[in-house]
Design an enzyme around this catalytic site. Structure first.
Site, PDB file in Angstrom:
ATOM      1  N   HIS A  93       0.895  -0.733  -0.124  1.00 43.18           N
ATOM      2  CA  HIS A  93      -0.272   0.096   0.265  1.00 43.18           C
ATOM      3  C   HIS A  93       0.813   1.233   0.169  1.00 43.18           C
ATOM      4  CE1 HIS A  93      -3.702   2.313   0.198  1.00 43.18           C
ATOM      5  NE2 HIS A  93      -4.213   1.459   0.905  1.00 43.18           N
ATOM      6  N   ASP A 152      -2.419   1.678  -4.943  1.00 42.67           N
ATOM      7  CA  ASP A 152      -3.405   2.511  -4.682  1.00 42.67           C
ATOM      8  C   ASP A 152      -4.791   1.500  -3.899  1.00 42.67           C
ATOM      9  OD1 ASP A 152      -5.037   3.554  -6.451  1.00 42.67           O
ATOM     10  OD2 ASP A 152      -3.284   4.461  -6.967  1.00 42.67           O
TER      11      ASP A 152
END
Length: 419
Positions: free
Chosen positions: A389, A393
């Site tokens: 992450h 995204d």
């Protein structure tokens, strides 16, 4: 060795060279010496095997980089040696090994670097052929547990390598051995056993500990492979193409639209990542040593048939414990087909420094509604994304998933984009 000892060695015996444990690649820092093939006083030729070593990622032989006599071994079997650390001493033959005094220093250094590179290449392509019983550390550990002498077993692997299946054919398992009866009758006796991790298990622990420190983004999806299964039946008339091969190729096609998933991230360079042109797809495989993750290079340039051939080759090498450094290094993104064993959804951990891994569940025939609301059987597979992450995204991963899903559920759309 002090200066005085070196002088005596050169004066009376010739030049004594310290052979350091060469670079094994893949950021390996140490290796465990499993077996010495030489002892002090033995004569060796250049590239003769001197020792078997195991690391958390491979099992290989170390060849000599000189011709001469073994002068000293710095470690015992089952001891650990650091890469670049003193491994052994060789008294080289001065008539053809010693660098002439008239040669320049730069030329000598160049010769040494060339020799070290030759040794590294030999290690990377080593097929572990020798005159003793070959076996992986995991097999040796199992043999020790069962009290089996490997030298008395006829190995069924390549070059007589003893495999796990060979051990299973020998005698009774530990649970069936007489001492188990004693343990049952003696209630106070402990039945717990402390097991030392193999080198491959150590490697898994290190990589998963690192992966667990990464903030993961997860996405799970269900795909209908009914049409792909029908297409595969047609392909099988020409060649046995597996679902995994079709998944890999369609995955690569989707990566061309979202190349950011085919990246690696170095946490020491916080605000940048490296995007790769080559789709080197890592494939998690079960092997006698444990989990291994070789990769298929340049999938974007391979046909479906070529991918199948490469996948078959890697599986065979994995089963024999003969995967080389080249096959285990350089992966850019990973697919883990846990469904061949069982399970639907999973929570896969990233194989750092990669930024994406996909867990593939088992293929199931289940009831689904068609467009006319009739219940029909469909072939369903579950996909589980695990992403870094810090780089990816959720929206990007979801869009990539939509493209890949389209290729899988409508395989004709995939063939339009094949080169």
């Amino acid at each position: 060795m002090n200066i005085y000892s070196r002088f005596l060695s050169r004066y009376y015996f010739g030049t004594v060279k310290i052979f350091k444990l060469p670079d094994l690649g893949e950021k390996i820092k140490e290796a465990t010496i499993k077996k010495w093939h030489v002892k002090i006083g033995d004569h060796v030729n250049e590239f003769d095997p001197v020792a078997d070593v195991s690391t958390d990622k491979m099992f290989t032989q170390i060849p000599s980089n000189y011709t001469g006599k073994i002068h000293k071994l710095f470690h015992q079997e089952d001891e650990t040696c650091l890469v670049g650390g003193d491994f052994l001493e060789i008294e080289i033959e001065s008539d053809n090994q010693q660098t002439a005094s008239t040669q320049s220093h730069d030329h000598s250094v160049k010769q040494e670097e060339t020799k070290q590179e030759e040794i590294k290449q030999t290690i990377q392509t080593n097929n572990a052929t020798s005159n003793h019983k070959l076996a992986t550390p995991a097999v040796r550990h199992l043999a020790k547990q069962k009290g089996i002498d490997l030298n008395k077993i006829q190995g069924s692997g390549q070059d007589g390598r003893v495999l796990k299946s060979d051990l299973e054919k020998q005698g009774q398992s530990p649970k069936e051995q007489p001492q188990s009866t004693t343990k049952i009758n003696t209630k106070s006796e402990s039945t717990s056993t402390v097991i030392k991790m193999s080198d491959f298990q150590k490697g898994m622990q290190k990589s998963m500990t690192e992966a667990n420190s990464i903030p993961h983004l997860y996405l799970k999806e269900e795909v209908d492979l009914t049409e792909l299964a029908q297409m595969r039946e047609q392909l099988k008339k020409e060649k046995n193409i597996t679902f995994m091969t079709l998944l890999i190729k369609s995955f690569s096609l989707a990566l061309t639209k979202y190349p950011i998933l085919n990246s690696t991230y170095d946490s020491t360079r916080q605000f940048e990542y490296t995007q790769h042109i080559s789709h080197n797809v890592s494939v998690a495989l079960d092997s006698p040593k444990g989990l291994v993750v070789p990769n298929i290079k340049d999938v974007q340039n391979l046909s479906i048939s070529q991918i199948q051939d490469e996948l078959n080759r890697l599986r065979t090498l994995g089963e024999k414990g003969q995967l080389s450094y080249n096959e285990l290094s350089g992966g850019t993104i990973c697919l883990s087909n846990i469904g061949t064993i069982g399970g639907t959804y999973t929570g896969p951990l990233i194989l750092a420094p990669q930024v994406c891994i996909v867990g593939i569940g088992r293929l199931m025939t289940v009831p689904r509604y068609d467009t006319k609301m009739n219940v029909v059987p469909r072939k369903i597979m579950n996909l589980s994304f695990g992403c870094d992450h810090r780089v990816l995204d959720g929206a990007t991963v979801a869009r990539f998933n939509n493209v890949w899903k389209t290729y899988l559920e409508n395989p004709t759309s995939m063939f339009i984009h094949l080169k």
